[in-house]
Scaffold this active site. Structure first.
Site, short mmCIF file in Angstrom:
data_model
loop_
_atom_site.label_atom_id
_atom_site.label_comp_id
_atom_site.label_asym_id
_atom_site.label_seq_id
_atom_site.Cartn_x
_atom_site.Cartn_y
_atom_site.Cartn_z
N HIS A 192 0.85 -1.20 0.00
CA HIS A 192 0.00 0.00 0.00
C HIS A 192 0.88 1.24 0.00
CE1 HIS A 192 -3.46 -2.58 1.89
NE2 HIS A 192 -3.18 -2.90 0.65
N ASN A 202 -7.61 -0.90 3.01
CA ASN A 202 -6.99 -1.26 1.73
C ASN A 202 -7.33 -0.13 0.74
OD1 ASN A 202 -7.12 -3.73 3.25
ND2 ASN A 202 -6.53 -4.76 1.37
N PRO A 203 -6.36 0.35 0.02
CA PRO A 203 -6.54 1.66 -0.64
C PRO A 203 -7.16 1.67 -2.04
CG PRO A 203 -4.28 0.93 -0.85
CD PRO A 203 -5.00 -0.14 -0.08
N GLN A 204 -7.36 0.50 -2.64
CA GLN A 204 -7.67 0.54 -4.07
C GLN A 204 -8.98 1.27 -4.38
OE1 GLN A 204 -6.70 -3.00 -6.09
NE2 GLN A 204 -7.94 -2.53 -7.86
C1 LIG Z 1 0.52 -7.31 -5.09
C2 LIG Z 1 -0.45 -6.22 -4.68
C3 LIG Z 1 -1.64 -6.58 -4.08
C4 LIG Z 1 -2.55 -5.58 -3.71
N1 LIG Z 1 -3.75 -5.95 -3.14
C5 LIG Z 1 -4.66 -4.99 -2.85
C6 LIG Z 1 -5.96 -5.34 -2.37
O1 LIG Z 1 -6.29 -6.52 -2.22
N2 LIG Z 1 -6.83 -4.33 -2.07
C7 LIG Z 1 -6.51 -3.01 -2.22
O2 LIG Z 1 -7.34 -2.14 -1.93
N3 LIG Z 1 -5.28 -2.66 -2.68
C8 LIG Z 1 -4.36 -3.60 -3.00
N4 LIG Z 1 -3.13 -3.25 -3.48
C9 LIG Z 1 -2.81 -1.81 -3.56
C10 LIG Z 1 -3.44 -1.18 -4.77
O3 LIG Z 1 -3.25 -2.00 -5.91
C11 LIG Z 1 -2.81 0.20 -5.01
O4 LIG Z 1 -2.92 0.97 -3.84
C12 LIG Z 1 -3.49 0.91 -6.15
O5 LIG Z 1 -3.47 0.14 -7.33
C13 LIG Z 1 -2.76 2.21 -6.40
O6 LIG Z 1 -3.32 2.81 -7.56
P1 LIG Z 1 -2.46 3.80 -8.44
O7 LIG Z 1 -3.37 4.31 -9.48
O8 LIG Z 1 -1.75 4.76 -7.57
O9 LIG Z 1 -1.30 2.92 -9.11
P2 LIG Z 1 -1.37 1.55 -10.02
O10 LIG Z 1 -2.69 0.90 -9.82
O11 LIG Z 1 -0.12 0.87 -9.67
O12 LIG Z 1 -1.35 2.15 -11.48
C14 LIG Z 1 -0.19 2.67 -12.05
C15 LIG Z 1 -0.13 2.25 -13.50
O13 LIG Z 1 0.89 2.97 -14.17
C16 LIG Z 1 1.62 2.09 -14.99
N5 LIG Z 1 2.96 2.65 -15.17
C17 LIG Z 1 3.89 2.89 -14.23
N6 LIG Z 1 5.00 3.42 -14.77
C18 LIG Z 1 4.77 3.53 -16.10
C19 LIG Z 1 5.53 4.00 -17.21
N7 LIG Z 1 6.77 4.46 -17.06
N8 LIG Z 1 4.96 3.96 -18.42
C20 LIG Z 1 3.70 3.50 -18.61
N9 LIG Z 1 2.92 3.03 -17.59
C21 LIG Z 1 3.46 3.07 -16.37
C22 LIG Z 1 1.61 0.78 -14.24
O14 LIG Z 1 1.86 -0.29 -15.10
C23 LIG Z 1 0.19 0.77 -13.67
O15 LIG Z 1 -0.71 0.22 -14.59
C24 LIG Z 1 -2.22 -4.21 -3.89
C25 LIG Z 1 -1.01 -3.87 -4.50
C26 LIG Z 1 -0.14 -4.86 -4.90
C27 LIG Z 1 1.16 -4.47 -5.58
#
Ligand SMILES: Cc1cc2nc3c(=O)[nH]c(=O)nc-3n(C[C@H](O)[C@H](O)[C@H](O)COP(=O)(O)OP(=O)(O)OC[C@H]3O[C@@H](n4cnc5c(N)ncnc54)[C@H](O)[C@@H]3O)c2cc1C
Length: 304
Positions: free
Chosen positions: A243, A281-283
């Protein structure tokens, strides 16, 4: 995918360059009143801003990255709530795997107990499992997540030219004593859970006629008042729920509309803008942030 930035008297995002899945190179430019919305996550967004020349001047210069605008806090205040707890071998192969219930405690930590199904290969959920062969029963993880950790760290580039090289990140887990105290509170909650009759069915029969848990990784410390032992346990059992957040914090990197301060046409909308990982959980909250800012953008566009 570094950004294209223009810097005269003011800085402005003018586009994005990227390679598609076939490796072909593309340049995309912002149209009138458009903007670049960066959503690369807590690790990706600070990385891309640094690669694009936004960041601490001295740091960018040391990496030979042309500075577009001095931004001292990009890549700073990186945080990840540490996870502590125990992993107990289930005498039976449970089919109820995954993570369904979360406990929110009065003393701070969130209690989450995922199950690892039988015959799993070692995974990062169980950092200690590297040396353990796959088991034919499930493993029950009883863990406490330190909510809102105060310890923060930094993100640095490992390559100044290759965006596919992941950055280095340090969360400085348990640098702040308050976080250790919360870990200690989690240990106490888990101690009570292990002592409850409901968990007796997870115990194995011992040769002496008694019953006990089989742990993978460290067992809970015996003496709850021995702070040194608790601290050591918190470090030894350290794991993550992934997270992570920070790196582009409001008032430091972005404004209240998540626009990058001092740069036109550039917003960051993802977990890099969270001071704390929201909820247990932050999603879901991250997705709602996308909708909230999306609605705001539509309102702004309707105005011109
Ligand atoms: C293994 C795992 C399990 C998890 N389980 C849960 C859960 O059960 N419940 C929950 O609430 N949260 C869970 N989380 C946390 C949750 O997934 C994150 O908090 C959330 O996805 C964050 O969203 P975001 O938009 O900040 O980033 P992300 O969802 O990570 O989105 C970022 C996107 O940018 C893309 N990206 C990055 N750099 C580049 C680049 N240079 N060029 C092009 N694309 C790029 C990545 O591929 C990704 O698709 C989990 C995280 C992980 C890693």
């Amino acid at each position: 995918m570094p950004l294209r930035l223009r810097s005269n008297n003011y800085s402005s995002a003018v586009g994005v360059v990227y390679h598609d899945s076939n490796g072909a190179y593309h340049e995309v430019y912002v149209k009138a009143n458009g903007e670049v919305i960066l959503c690369a996550g807590a690790l990706g967004s600070p990385q891309l801003l640094l690669l694009s020349g936004l960041g601490p001047t001295s740091y960018l210069s040391s990496m030979n990255i042309p500075v577009v605008l001095d931004h001292p806090f990009i890549g700073q205040f990186m945080a990840d709530p540490p996870r502590t707890g125990v992993n107990i071998v289930n005498p039976y192969a449970s089919t109820d795997v995954g993570l369904g219930v979360v406990g929110i405690t009065d003393s701070g930590p969130y209690i989450e107990s995922p199950s690892i199904p039988p015959n799993s290969t070692p995974i990062s959920f169980l950092p200690f499992m590297g040396s353990v062969p796959p088991l034919n029963t499930s493993v029950e993880i009883i863990s406490g997540k330190v909510s809102r950790p105060l310890s923060t760290g930094w993100l640095h580039l490992k390559s100044a030219s290759n965006v596919t090289v992941s950055p280095a990140v340090r969360f400085n887990y348990y640098n702040r004593t308050e976080d250790i105290h919360q870990c200690s509170n989690a240990v106490e909650v888990i101690r009570k859970m292990l002592a409850s009759p409901a968990l007796n069915e997870y115990k194995f029969n011992d040769p002496d006629g008694g019953q006990s848990f089989r742990f993978i990784g460290p067992a809970l410390p015996q003496n709850p008042s021995d702070f040194e032992t608790i601290t050591s346990f918190c470090h030894k059992s350290l794991a993550t729920f992934w997270h992570m957040h920070g790196g582009c914090l409001p008032t430091k990197v972005v404004d209240s509309g998540l626009k990058v301060i001092g740069v036109d046409s550039l917003r960051v909308v993802d977990a890099s803008t969270f001071f704390n990982s929201p909820g247990t959980n932050p999603q879901a909250t991250t997705m709602m942030l996308g909708r909230y800012i999306g609605m705001k953008i539509l309102e702004e566009r309707a105005a011109y």
